[in-house]
Scaffold this motif. Structure first.
Motif, PDB file in Angstrom:
ATOM      1  N   ASP A 367       0.829  -1.185   0.000  1.00 50.77           N
ATOM      2  CA  ASP A 367       0.000   0.000   0.000  1.00 50.77           C
ATOM      3  C   ASP A 367       0.881   1.259   0.000  1.00 50.77           C
ATOM      4  O   ASP A 367       1.710   1.444   0.884  1.00 50.77           O
ATOM      5  CB  ASP A 367      -0.880  -0.049   1.262  1.00 50.77           C
ATOM      6  CG  ASP A 367      -1.887   1.060   1.279  1.00 50.77           C
ATOM      7  OD1 ASP A 367      -3.042   0.795   0.937  1.00 50.77           O
ATOM      8  OD2 ASP A 367      -1.518   2.213   1.632  1.00 50.77           O
ATOM      9  N   ALA A 368       0.671   2.106  -1.006  1.00 49.87           N
ATOM     10  CA  ALA A 368       1.513   3.296  -1.169  1.00 49.87           C
ATOM     11  C   ALA A 368       1.339   4.272  -0.002  1.00 49.87           C
ATOM     12  O   ALA A 368       2.304   4.917   0.425  1.00 49.87           O
ATOM     13  CB  ALA A 368       1.182   3.983  -2.495  1.00 49.87           C
ATOM     14  N   GLU A 369       0.114   4.363   0.521  1.00 45.39           N
ATOM     15  CA  GLU A 369      -0.132   5.265   1.657  1.00 45.39           C
ATOM     16  C   GLU A 369       0.633   4.799   2.899  1.00 45.39           C
ATOM     17  O   GLU A 369       1.213   5.609   3.625  1.00 45.39           O
ATOM     18  CB  GLU A 369      -1.636   5.262   1.998  1.00 45.39           C
ATOM     19  CG  GLU A 369      -2.476   6.150   1.120  1.00 45.39           C
ATOM     20  CD  GLU A 369      -2.094   7.613   1.259  1.00 45.39           C
ATOM     21  OE1 GLU A 369      -2.001   8.101   2.397  1.00 45.39           O
ATOM     22  OE2 GLU A 369      -1.870   8.241   0.217  1.00 45.39           O
ATOM     23  N   GLN A 370       0.586   3.486   3.143  1.00 42.97           N
ATOM     24  CA  GLN A 370       1.293   2.946   4.309  1.00 42.97           C
ATOM     25  C   GLN A 370       2.793   3.151   4.173  1.00 42.97           C
ATOM     26  O   GLN A 370       3.476   3.486   5.128  1.00 42.97           O
ATOM     27  CB  GLN A 370       0.970   1.461   4.474  1.00 42.97           C
ATOM     28  CG  GLN A 370      -0.492   1.196   4.803  1.00 42.97           C
ATOM     29  CD  GLN A 370      -0.797  -0.283   4.952  1.00 42.97           C
ATOM     30  OE1 GLN A 370      -0.072  -1.124   4.440  1.00 42.97           O
ATOM     31  NE2 GLN A 370      -1.878  -0.588   5.650  1.00 42.97           N
ATOM     32  N   LEU A 371       3.272   2.942   2.945  1.00 42.86           N
ATOM     33  CA  LEU A 371       4.701   3.102   2.699  1.00 42.86           C
ATOM     34  C   LEU A 371       5.119   4.557   2.951  1.00 42.86           C
ATOM     35  O   LEU A 371       6.124   4.824   3.613  1.00 42.86           O
ATOM     36  CB  LEU A 371       5.005   2.691   1.258  1.00 42.86           C
ATOM     37  CG  LEU A 371       6.473   2.483   0.899  1.00 42.86           C
ATOM     38  CD1 LEU A 371       7.076   1.354   1.725  1.00 42.86           C
ATOM     39  CD2 LEU A 371       6.625   2.175  -0.584  1.00 42.86           C
TER      40      LEU A 371
END
Lengths: 422, 249
Positions: A367-371
């Motif tokens: 997940d790009a947001e989590q990253l």
């Protein structure tokens, strides 16, 4: 044309196994009736091919690249392999290239163990890899825990040496039987070096109110072929709680047949897999709810990097009389590369009308947001990625209640990630 | 010191920032107010390095370092911290592990010694007490199952532990009740000092009663159209954005 060629190569490999059998037959232990019957079936039907629905996603063609021989009798120690066994303070049964090694083993107390030939009664006759195992099997452990005995923890280790690059094929046949109210934690580890084929069969009987915790660690050589077929029968009030970690092998298939045959029986078939490079890993399970009020749980988490391919086939059958069945299946994959591929095939076959069955499958990327959240806190990209992959697997791993077993699994996870970063 | 000059940015084809000029000297807290869609969150994301935004012109630097050239983790190590408007849930990642990993990653990047687990826990527990957070929030997975208010407190906890030099608070007041607002504000005020500056992004003047800014800027259509002292926030509250936007046009 290519399909025909594949079949031909597989036929040649099947023929090679049959020829080995003809040469070895007189020297193989035990009755030959079952072996001969298995050989007859294999001669007629060959090895599993891509046209069979159950083998649609897993092609055995890579094994046709090699000629496999029965392993030589192992004599030397294998310190490198022994050192890779998880540090668990428990008695252990060690098999090297499919043969029992008493000198490396510490037999348990309170558990009856018999070795020296294929163990247990015939199960799953007609399953082609089981037939191959029946035909050529030389050794295995029969592990029996008597009624009411809490037998603690036992390690069952399979080490493969590929000595002299001989490309051994071995077909261990183990059996585990728990008497009424008995308890055992079986930690089953497979690892090795080089190219070999480990085609094991394990038959499990869990009697009334017995409890088997089965922690499986498939850490085979990245060039090896690993086929494990497991049959479990769980009687009334019994529990079979398994967790399978799959990290190794070029091509692997872990096939589980679990029968919930008495009321209030429970089966957990959880798994975590991490595959990379060109690895192919197949987890196929058939859970049969035969008796009423049984429960089955399955969470399978797969991480795939590079061009690795994961297969999950999960079938839940609920028989007509199996009312109040509670079945849960969740299959989730995390793809770290655009070349990775996941094939999922959940199947529910329900013939009872008062049941609760659910299944779900997800395939996604990190997940790009989590990253970004982690990176915005100062965690570097690679470390953040590793944290999220660990987190993805944590849900599965954290469910393991056996502490030393869980720690061993976590060590494997760390090693996997470390090997990638290096 | 945060210095932004003529910053323009787009998401895809859509121009969001149209030349932002802003200087936040060390030790000062500046508020950015403005109507929805003015580009407030975009500005905060661009300063912290979120992917997906294209900077089409201008500059942004912190203490002489070109922020726009740095990875998000490098900006964090430099002391830039974004308190998210919508904090992200991390299932499977324990809050304590998350906080300690972040803190030690920043310390390593700055060439400082890492904090061991007992020292970290002592620090974390002290900060949590100040924010009226129960200890078990360290054990829970990051933001998973947290209420809106708990998530915002967790952002301020991270700030308190990471001790940034520049904090960007993106609508930290949204979703907070009046008690939580007070606690969160006290957490921010506790950081105040000569080496701490902050950019407080908010819709409402209410937050600025608790975190009193040195300067207030109004962002509209991707540009700062007015700047003033704390009294500007009260003027906005009384007259709304419409008048100011019309005056500037």
């Amino acid at each position: 044309m290519s399909a025909a060629l594949k079949t031909t190569a597989l036929d040649a490999t099947a023929q090679a196994f049959l020829t080995r059998y003809a040469g070895l037959r007189a020297r193989l232990p035990g009755s030959h009736d079952a072996r001969d019957a298995a050989a007859t079936r294999l001669r007629a039907s060959g090895l599993p091919g891509p046209r069979e629905e159950a083998w649609r996603f897993t092609h055995l063609r890579p094994i046709t690249e090699f000629t496999f021989l029965e392993p030589l009798t192992p004599i030397e120690d294998c310190p490198r392999l022994l050192a890779r066994l998880p540090e668990i303070d428990a008695p252990r049964l060690v098999f090297v290239d499919g043969r029992y090694r008493p000198d490396l083993s510490t037999p348990p107390e309170g558990i009856a163990v018999r070795v020296g030939g294929p163990a247990g009664e015939a199960v799953l006759a007609g399953e082609k890899l089981v037939d191959l195992n029946t035909m050529l099997g030389e050794d295995g452990a029969e592990i029996v825990v008597a009624d009411g005995v809490d037998a603690g923890t036992l390690v069952l280790a399979s080490l493969a040496t590929d000595r002299d690059a001989r490309h051994g094929a071995f077909h261990p046949r183990h059996a585990v039987s728990l008497g009424k109210g008995a308890k055992l934690t079986l930690i089953d580890v497979a690892l090795g070096e080089g190219v070999y084929l480990n085609n094991s069969v394990l038959a499990i009987r869990v009697a009334e109110h017995a409890h088997l915790t089965h922690l499986r660690m498939q850490l085979e050589s990245i060039r090896a072929f690993s086929f494990a077929t497991l049959f479990a029968d769980i009687a009334e009030g019994g529990e079979y709680d398994s967790f399978t970690l799959t990290i190794g092998a070029r091509l692997s298939r872990n096939e589980v047949h679990a029968n919930l045959s008495g009321p209030n029986a429970i089966a957990h078939l959880n798994a975590a897999r991490m595959l990379r490079g060109q690895q192919h890993g197949d987890f196929t399970s058939i859970i049969r709810h035969i008796a009423p009020n049984c429960q089955s749980n399955q969470t399978v988490k797969t991480v795939l990097d590079n061009a690795a391919r994961g297969v999950f086939q999960g079938k839940i059958e609920v028989a007509r009389g199996a009312q109040k069945t509670d079945g849960y299946q969740m299959n989730q994959a995390l793809l770290l590369s655009h070349d990775a591929e996941m094939n999922s095939k959940p199947q529910l076959e329900i013939y009872a009308d008062d049941v609760k069955c659910s299944h779900g499958a997800t395939v996604g990327e990190i997940d790009a947001e989590q990253l970004f959240y982690l990176r915005s806190r100062g965690v570097a990209h690679e470390e953040a990625r590793a944290m999220l992959i660990r987190a993805f697997l944590a849900e599965a791993i954290n469910g393991i209640s056996h502490e030393a077993g869980r720690a061993a699994m976590e060590t494997c996870l760390d090693a996997w990630w470390g090997a990638d970063a290096a | 010191m945060l210095e932004i000059k003529g910053l323009t940015a787009a998401i895809g084809d859509k121009q969001i920032l149209n030349g932002v000029d802003l200087v936040v000297p060390p030790g000062e807290i500046h508020a950015i107010m403005g109507p929805n869609g003015a580009g407030k969150s975009t500005l905060s994301y661009i300063l912290s390095g979120r992917p997906g935004y294209e900077v089409t012109g201008g500059e942004a630097s912190f203490n002489g370092h070109d922020l726009l050239e740095m990875e998000p983790e490098e900006r964090a190590a430099l002391g830039v911290f974004l308190a998210f408007q919508y904090p992200v849930e991390l299932p499977g990642v324990g809050n304590a592990n998350f906080l300690r990993t972040a803190l030690n990653a920043q310390r390593r990047a700055r060439g400082e010694a890492e904090l061991d687990a007992p020292s970290f826990l002592k620090l974390a527990r002290a900060e949590m007490k100040r924010l009226s957070m129960p200890d078990d929030m360290l054990k829970r997975n990051v933001n998973v199952g947290f209420s809106g208010g708990e998530k915002k407190r967790n952002e301020v906890l991270q700030m308190a532990i990471l001790k940034p030099k520049l904090a960007i608070l993106d609508e930290t007041d949204s979703g907070l009740d009046i008690d939580a607002l007070r606690i969160v504000s006290e957490g921010v005020n506790a950081q105040r000092g000569p080496n701490f500056s902050a950019l407080v992004i908010t819709h409402y003047q209410r937050l600025l009663d608790y975190i009193v800014p040195d300067r207030v800027h109004v962002l509209s259509a991707g540009r700062i159209i007015r700047s003033g002292g704390p009294e500007l926030a009260h003027e906005l509250e009384a007259h709304g954005y419409a008048g100011i936007v019309a005056d500037a046009a």
